[in-house]
Design a protein around this motif. Structure first.
Motif, PDB file in Angstrom:
ATOM      1  N   SER A 206       0.815  -1.219   0.000  1.00 19.26           N
ATOM      2  CA  SER A 206       0.000   0.000   0.000  1.00 19.26           C
ATOM      3  C   SER A 206       0.843   1.263   0.000  1.00 19.26           C
ATOM      4  CB  SER A 206      -0.921   0.019   1.225  1.00 19.26           C
ATOM      5  OG  SER A 206      -0.172   0.231   2.414  1.00 19.26           O
ATOM      6  N   ILE A 207       0.182   2.358  -0.363  1.00 21.57           N
ATOM      7  CA  ILE A 207       0.733   3.715  -0.256  1.00 21.57           C
ATOM      8  C   ILE A 207      -0.299   4.552   0.488  1.00 21.57           C
ATOM      9  CG2 ILE A 207       1.559   5.752  -1.493  1.00 21.57           C
ATOM     10  CD1 ILE A 207       2.088   3.890  -3.914  1.00 21.57           C
ATOM     11  N   SER A 208       0.151   5.249   1.535  1.00 19.66           N
ATOM     12  CA  SER A 208      -0.751   6.067   2.352  1.00 19.66           C
ATOM     13  C   SER A 208      -0.254   7.502   2.437  1.00 19.66           C
ATOM     14  CB  SER A 208      -0.852   5.503   3.776  1.00 19.66           C
ATOM     15  OG  SER A 208      -1.264   4.163   3.777  1.00 19.66           O
ATOM     16  N   GLY A 209      -1.202   8.429   2.556  1.00 19.32           N
ATOM     17  CA  GLY A 209      -0.847   9.832   2.714  1.00 19.32           C
ATOM     18  C   GLY A 209      -2.057  10.653   3.092  1.00 19.32           C
ATOM     19  N   PRO A 210      -1.864  11.935   3.370  1.00 21.27           N
ATOM     20  CA  PRO A 210      -2.983  12.802   3.742  1.00 21.27           C
ATOM     21  C   PRO A 210      -3.951  12.976   2.577  1.00 21.27           C
ATOM     22  CG  PRO A 210      -1.011  14.101   3.351  1.00 21.27           C
ATOM     23  CD  PRO A 210      -0.575  12.667   3.316  1.00 21.27           C
ATOM     24  N   THR A 211      -5.208  13.196   2.899  1.00 18.91           N
ATOM     25  CA  THR A 211      -6.228  13.331   1.856  1.00 18.91           C
ATOM     26  C   THR A 211      -5.904  14.468   0.887  1.00 18.91           C
ATOM     27  OG1 THR A 211      -7.520  14.722   3.364  1.00 18.91           O
ATOM     28  CG2 THR A 211      -8.048  12.376   3.309  1.00 18.91           C
ATOM     29  N   SER A 212      -5.204  15.483   1.357  1.00 14.83           N
ATOM     30  CA  SER A 212      -4.870  16.620   0.482  1.00 14.83           C
ATOM     31  C   SER A 212      -3.964  16.215  -0.665  1.00 14.83           C
ATOM     32  CB  SER A 212      -4.204  17.734   1.306  1.00 14.83           C
ATOM     33  OG  SER A 212      -3.011  17.255   1.924  1.00 14.83           O
ATOM     34  N   ARG A 213      -3.134  15.183  -0.458  1.00 19.19           N
ATOM     35  CA  ARG A 213      -2.221  14.721  -1.511  1.00 19.19           C
ATOM     36  C   ARG A 213      -2.734  13.470  -2.220  1.00 19.19           C
ATOM     37  NH1 ARG A 213       2.240  15.835   2.309  1.00 19.19           N
ATOM     38  NH2 ARG A 213       2.529  13.587   2.621  1.00 19.19           N
ATOM     39  N   MET A 214      -3.539  12.688  -1.526  1.00 16.24           N
ATOM     40  CA  MET A 214      -4.027  11.431  -2.094  1.00 16.24           C
ATOM     41  C   MET A 214      -5.329  11.669  -2.857  1.00 16.24           C
ATOM     42  SD  MET A 214      -1.772   9.078  -1.157  1.00 16.24           S
ATOM     43  CE  MET A 214      -2.589   7.494  -1.139  1.00 16.24           C
ATOM     44  N   THR A 215      -5.241  12.475  -3.885  1.00 12.31           N
ATOM     45  CA  THR A 215      -6.427  12.824  -4.672  1.00 12.31           C
ATOM     46  C   THR A 215      -6.781  11.692  -5.634  1.00 12.31           C
ATOM     47  OG1 THR A 215      -5.084  13.844  -6.397  1.00 12.31           O
ATOM     48  CG2 THR A 215      -5.800  15.265  -4.568  1.00 12.31           C
ATOM     49  N   ASP A 216      -8.028  11.698  -6.115  1.00  6.83           N
ATOM     50  CA  ASP A 216      -8.450  10.693  -7.096  1.00  6.83           C
ATOM     51  C   ASP A 216      -7.560  10.742  -8.340  1.00  6.83           C
ATOM     52  OD1 ASP A 216     -10.487   9.813  -5.469  1.00  6.83           O
ATOM     53  OD2 ASP A 216     -12.038  11.017  -6.445  1.00  6.83           O
ATOM     54  N   GLU A 217      -7.222  11.959  -8.764  1.00  9.40           N
ATOM     55  CA  GLU A 217      -6.391  12.122  -9.962  1.00  9.40           C
ATOM     56  C   GLU A 217      -5.019  11.502  -9.760  1.00  9.40           C
ATOM     57  OE1 GLU A 217      -5.000  15.692 -13.003  1.00  9.40           O
ATOM     58  OE2 GLU A 217      -5.597  16.181 -10.949  1.00  9.40           O
ATOM     59  N   ARG A 218      -4.392  11.748  -8.620  1.00 13.12           N
ATOM     60  CA  ARG A 218      -3.064  11.191  -8.364  1.00 13.12           C
ATOM     61  C   ARG A 218      -3.119   9.676  -8.225  1.00 13.12           C
ATOM     62  NH1 ARG A 218       0.896  11.715  -3.146  1.00 13.12           N
ATOM     63  NH2 ARG A 218       2.825  11.076  -4.198  1.00 13.12           N
ATOM     64  N   ILE A 219      -4.152   9.180  -7.564  1.00 16.69           N
ATOM     65  CA  ILE A 219      -4.314   7.733  -7.433  1.00 16.69           C
ATOM     66  C   ILE A 219      -4.411   7.084  -8.803  1.00 16.69           C
ATOM     67  CG2 ILE A 219      -5.967   5.943  -6.742  1.00 16.69           C
ATOM     68  CD1 ILE A 219      -6.488   7.636  -4.197  1.00 16.69           C
ATOM     69  N   ASP A 220      -5.209   7.668  -9.668  1.00 11.11           N
ATOM     70  CA  ASP A 220      -5.457   7.087 -10.986  1.00 11.11           C
ATOM     71  C   ASP A 220      -4.259   7.220 -11.924  1.00 11.11           C
ATOM     72  OD1 ASP A 220      -7.410   5.801 -12.782  1.00 11.11           O
ATOM     73  OD2 ASP A 220      -7.213   7.652 -13.929  1.00 11.11           O
ATOM     74  N   GLU A 221      -3.546   8.339 -11.836  1.00 15.12           N
ATOM     75  CA  GLU A 221      -2.489   8.617 -12.804  1.00 15.12           C
ATOM     76  C   GLU A 221      -1.089   8.232 -12.341  1.00 15.12           C
ATOM     77  OE1 GLU A 221      -2.751  12.702 -13.875  1.00 15.12           O
ATOM     78  OE2 GLU A 221      -4.739  12.513 -14.807  1.00 15.12           O
ATOM     79  N   GLU A 222      -0.894   8.095 -11.042  1.00 14.69           N
ATOM     80  CA  GLU A 222       0.463   7.879 -10.541  1.00 14.69           C
ATOM     81  C   GLU A 222       0.575   6.692  -9.580  1.00 14.69           C
ATOM     82  OE1 GLU A 222       3.992  10.516  -8.369  1.00 14.69           O
ATOM     83  OE2 GLU A 222       1.904  11.197  -8.280  1.00 14.69           O
ATOM     84  N   LEU A 223      -0.212   6.711  -8.518  1.00 17.76           N
ATOM     85  CA  LEU A 223      -0.038   5.722  -7.453  1.00 17.76           C
ATOM     86  C   LEU A 223      -0.426   4.315  -7.897  1.00 17.76           C
ATOM     87  CD1 LEU A 223      -1.371   7.766  -4.399  1.00 17.76           C
ATOM     88  CD2 LEU A 223       0.951   7.630  -5.322  1.00 17.76           C
ATOM     89  N   LYS A 224      -1.492   4.221  -8.666  1.00 22.37           N
ATOM     90  CA  LYS A 224      -1.950   2.911  -9.131  1.00 22.37           C
ATOM     91  C   LYS A 224      -0.866   2.208  -9.936  1.00 22.37           C
ATOM     92  CE  LYS A 224      -5.099   2.883 -12.302  1.00 22.37           C
ATOM     93  NZ  LYS A 224      -6.405   3.031 -12.996  1.00 22.37           N
ATOM     94  N   GLU A 225      -0.245   2.926 -10.845  1.00 25.24           N
ATOM     95  CA  GLU A 225       0.793   2.325 -11.688  1.00 25.24           C
ATOM     96  C   GLU A 225       2.026   1.939 -10.878  1.00 25.24           C
ATOM     97  OE1 GLU A 225       0.369   1.370 -14.784  1.00 25.24           O
ATOM     98  OE2 GLU A 225      -1.699   2.053 -14.459  1.00 25.24           O
TER      99      GLU A 225
END
Length: 254
Positions: free
Chosen positions: A219-238
């Motif tokens: 997993s990757i965890s962080g504050p809601t301010s940085r863990m946006t849907d856009e970042r999850i979809d474009e960066e963290l998921k990959e």
């Protein structure tokens, strides 16, 4: 009384309770321990003396603590985890690359059990640490693993430990959770939307072993301010896809 209950030994049960008290308190005297386990001081003192004789605890002027013997035990347990070095390397890479908390956990006794945590670049602190246990239903790591288990196994875990509300966002009924697990199966990853800690968001993916059975999650965890849907979809998921692929390939074909 169940068959398992009939086979248990009361003295061992008490010793385990005493060790749990010392783990949670760090250090405690006979009176504190006796109050915690609900026993008279005499029997508790005999248990403590026995544990000290076997060097599982240390008596420091009437205050007891766990001994350093557990460090050796912990290192031996680490060696039993398949591809532990690969797990460490990939979790460290995730934390360094994303600048967030990265973790790996597995299942033991119906708990999410943390194996490794890296947070070198993160400015957020969590209470998780290697060996610490958490509920399945409130964590992305837990839900990622549940998504690869049979419904019967999921129900056994929920029946054993329940579904307490960790925050106002926690799923607290099996129906809610099973609906979420179906979404996780379809998208390939699990999200913890402040379900375990308010203000913290997490994305996790299951990791399967050579037998195609789930043996953990990353997993990757962080504050809601940085863990946006856009970042999850474009960066963290990959990033998680790459990490899980490395872990699975090394487990299956190394």
């Amino acid at each position: 009384m169940s068959e398992d209950s009939k086979r248990t030994v009361d003295a061992v049960h008490t010793a385990c309770e005493i060790l749990d008290v010392l783990q949670s308190r760090g250090q405690a005297g006979v009176t504190e321990i006796a109050d915690e386990v609900g026993m008279a001081k005499g029997p508790v003192h005999r248990h403590l003396t026995t544990l000290a004789d076997h060097e599982y605890i240390v008596n420091e002027g009437g205050e007891y603590r766990l001994s350093l013997h557990y460090l050796d035990m912990a290192n031996q347990v680490k060696g039993m985890i398949s591809k532990y070095d690969i797990i460490i390397e990939e979790v460290q890479n995730l934390a360094a690359e994303m600048g967030e908390i990265a973790q790996f956990a597995t299942e033991e006794h119906g708990w999410v059990t943390y194996i490794y945590k890296a947070d070198k670049e993160s400015d957020v602190q969590t209470s998780s640490s290697p060996g610490k246990r958490e509920y399945f239903h409130s964590t992305a790591l837990g839900k990622a693993m549940l998504s690869r288990m049979s419904d019967d196994r999921v129900e056994r875990i929920l029946d054993k430990h329940g579904m307490p509300a960790k925050t106002e966002y926690t799923f607290t009924t099996p129906d809610e959770l099973f609906e979420n697990l179906e979404t996780i199966r379809q998208q390939g990853y699990a999200l913890d939307n402040e379900e375990n800690i308010e203000g913290l968001r997490c994305i996790a993916m299951p990791v399967t072993g050579a037998d195609s059975e789930v043996f953990g999650a990353v997993s990757i965890s962080g504050p809601t301010s940085r863990m946006t849907d856009e970042r999850i979809d474009e960066e963290l998921k990959e990033a998680l896809v790459r990490a899980t692929n490395v872990m699975e390939i090394n487990t299956k074909f190394a």
